[in-house]
Design a protein around this motif. Structure first.
Motif, mmCIF file in Angstrom:
data_model
loop_
_atom_site.group_PDB
_atom_site.id
_atom_site.type_symbol
_atom_site.label_atom_id
_atom_site.label_comp_id
_atom_site.label_asym_id
_atom_site.label_seq_id
_atom_site.Cartn_x
_atom_site.Cartn_y
_atom_site.Cartn_z
ATOM 1 N N MET A 128 6.078 24.259 49.203
ATOM 2 C CA MET A 128 6.649 23.103 48.511
ATOM 3 C C MET A 128 5.575 22.057 48.223
ATOM 4 S SD MET A 128 10.268 22.605 50.582
ATOM 5 C CE MET A 128 10.749 21.086 49.729
ATOM 6 N N GLY A 129 4.712 21.821 49.207
ATOM 7 C CA GLY A 129 3.638 20.857 49.012
ATOM 8 C C GLY A 129 2.661 21.292 47.938
ATOM 9 N N LEU A 130 2.313 22.574 47.931
ATOM 10 C CA LEU A 130 1.379 23.082 46.922
ATOM 11 C C LEU A 130 2.006 23.025 45.526
ATOM 12 C CD1 LEU A 130 -0.150 26.152 48.795
ATOM 13 C CD2 LEU A 130 -0.894 23.762 48.807
ATOM 14 N N ALA A 131 3.304 23.338 45.446
ATOM 15 C CA ALA A 131 3.984 23.264 44.150
ATOM 16 C C ALA A 131 4.001 21.833 43.628
ATOM 17 C CB ALA A 131 5.412 23.799 44.283
ATOM 18 N N LEU A 132 4.106 20.870 44.529
ATOM 19 C CA LEU A 132 4.086 19.460 44.145
ATOM 20 C C LEU A 132 2.777 19.113 43.448
ATOM 21 C CD1 LEU A 132 5.751 16.790 44.473
ATOM 22 C CD2 LEU A 132 4.445 16.395 46.570
ATOM 23 N N VAL A 133 1.677 19.581 44.008
ATOM 24 C CA VAL A 133 0.365 19.344 43.412
ATOM 25 C C VAL A 133 0.241 20.040 42.052
ATOM 26 C CG1 VAL A 133 -2.060 19.997 43.644
ATOM 27 C CG2 VAL A 133 -0.913 18.834 45.512
ATOM 28 N N LEU A 244 -2.646 11.865 41.453
ATOM 29 C CA LEU A 244 -3.082 12.502 42.700
ATOM 30 C C LEU A 244 -3.348 11.440 43.763
ATOM 31 C CD1 LEU A 244 -3.811 15.053 44.259
ATOM 32 C CD2 LEU A 244 -6.122 14.913 43.280
ATOM 33 N N GLY A 245 -3.967 10.328 43.369
ATOM 34 C CA GLY A 245 -4.188 9.231 44.309
ATOM 35 C C GLY A 245 -2.876 8.675 44.833
ATOM 36 N N VAL A 277 -5.442 18.050 48.043
ATOM 37 C CA VAL A 277 -6.589 17.802 47.165
ATOM 38 C C VAL A 277 -7.324 19.105 46.866
ATOM 39 C CG1 VAL A 277 -8.840 16.672 47.007
ATOM 40 C CG2 VAL A 277 -6.862 15.409 47.903
ATOM 41 N N GLU A 278 -7.525 19.930 47.868
ATOM 42 C CA GLU A 278 -8.242 21.196 47.653
ATOM 43 C C GLU A 278 -7.446 22.140 46.762
ATOM 44 O OE1 GLU A 278 -11.428 21.739 48.309
ATOM 45 O OE2 GLU A 278 -11.235 19.607 48.844
ATOM 46 N N HIS A 279 -6.129 22.042 46.807
ATOM 47 C CA HIS A 279 -5.311 22.881 45.931
ATOM 48 C C HIS A 279 -5.379 22.375 44.489
ATOM 49 C CE1 HIS A 279 -2.367 26.034 45.386
ATOM 50 N NE2 HIS A 279 -1.566 25.210 44.727
ATOM 51 N N TYR A 280 -5.511 21.074 44.326
ATOM 52 C CA TYR A 280 -5.612 20.473 42.997
ATOM 53 C C TYR A 280 -6.962 20.775 42.334
ATOM 54 C CZ TYR A 280 -5.222 16.675 39.476
ATOM 55 O OH TYR A 280 -5.161 15.940 38.313
#
Length: 342
Positions: A128-133, A244-245, A277-280
């Motif tokens: 879910m967190g990665l999908a958010l990014v 992102l910030g 951040v690393e996923h973005y």
């Protein structure tokens, strides 16, 4: 039932637009994260959701609706998950305000509770967190000019305008009698000075959502993917790294964050801010070297926005408990910014 919408006028407008026939049925107000009104109803075999400003219009309420509708129309054929626009009414004389109709979203907001599937799996919550990014990465990658959004915002000197713009907003709260003032926000001047001294020299303009966090997305019931990004009130053309910030500024800190600041429970499994951040990173062509600056700017901007409700509460124009709660969030955001700038 009081719906805050003249259903007769709405029905007549829909007739003129060729949107179904017959009575408007099962009208019900939906809970939302803002003061804007969401009305769900059925006409024939189709279900609609109407979005309009609050009954007591603010200065920019109607223009905000028009901008939201324009953005949703522009991104209709993109891969960014969003509410599907059906039709928009920019005129204010139909129901007393500009409005638009959209498809209902089959999904849930995680801050109001997780379904058993999501609550029962740390792996699903991590995804879910990665999908958010991925949602803001996809949004920021769009070519706004190709989507017909030239002139939608003012990207020239966008970063250079931010500090003074929000400093002026904070100063404007002095009109509210009884407001405790900027002196009661430790760090406000220090953070502003740091932002001015460390502003990135250049950026790649793009679409920003403007208020991107877990309360403004909906997830699919059948898994961890986004169903839609919602509440596009602050969308504009600017620097997408601010989205992102903003996520960093509103994300719980640490691998085991303070339960009092977690809006989604259970939290275990969600990525850390660093993992987000690393996923973005591989999903953007933008340089993340100055990302801390954007996170600090998000703390500064959001803190000042929230302080507005506290100022109104001090003058008796908003509920005191709400004002106190948001003032505490403002103090927390500035404390976080001070930790980041050292």
């Amino acid at each position: 039932m009081e719906t805050a919408v003249d259903l007769g006028a709405l029905s007549a407008w829909m007739d003129r637009q060729g949107l179904g026939a017959g009575p408007l049925e099962d009208a019900a107000l939906l809970a939302g994260g803002t003061q804007n009104i969401l009305l769900k109803f059925r006409r024939g075999e189709r279900t609609y959701v109407l979005r309009r400003p609050p009954p007591h219009l603010r200065a920019n309420s109607n223009e905000t609706m028009r901008r939201e509708a324009r953005m949703l129309a522009a991104i209709a054929e993109t891969g960014v998950p969003h509410p599907r626009l059906i039709a928009a009414c920019p005129e204010e004389d139909v129901i007393g305000a500009a409005f638009y109709l959209m498809e209902p979203i089959d999904g849930f907001n995680p801050t109001t509770g997780l379904p058993p599937l999501h609550a029962g799996s740390p792996n699903i919550r991590h995804r879910m967190g990665l999908a958010l990014v991925e949602g803001i990465a996809a949004l920021g990658a769009l070519d706004y000019r190709a989507l017909g959004l030239e002139g939608f915002g003012k990207p020239d000197n966008y970063l250079g305008r931010q500090v003074e713009r929000w400093k002026g907003q904070l100063a404007s709260y002095s009109e509210f009698e009884g407001w405790t003032g900027p002196a009661e926000i430790p760090g406000v001047d220090k953070v502003a000075a740091w932002l001015t001294a460390n502003q990135p020299q250049s950026f790649i303009p793009g679409i920003i959502h403007g208020d991107y966090h877990l309360a403004n997305v909906m997830y699919r019931h059948d898994g961890p993917e986004l169903a839609a990004i919602v509440d596009w009130e602050l969308t504009t053309i600017g620097d997408p790294l601010l989205d992102l910030g903003w996520l960093m500024a509103t994300w719980p800190e640490g691998e085991i964050p303070d339960p009092s600041v977690v809006t989604v429970k259970p939290w275990t499994g969600f990525p850390t801010a660093a993992q987000l951040v690393e996923h973005y990173r591989p999903r953007t062509a933008r340089d993340l070297a100055s990302l801390d600056w954007y996170a600090v700017l998000a703390c500064y901007k959001l803190g000042i926005i929230l302080e507005g409700t506290h100022a109104r509460a001090c003058a008796g124009r908003a509920p005191k408990p709400t004002g106190d709660r948001l003032h505490a969030q403002t103090l927390s955001l500035f404390a976080r910014a001070l930790r980041w700038i050292g």
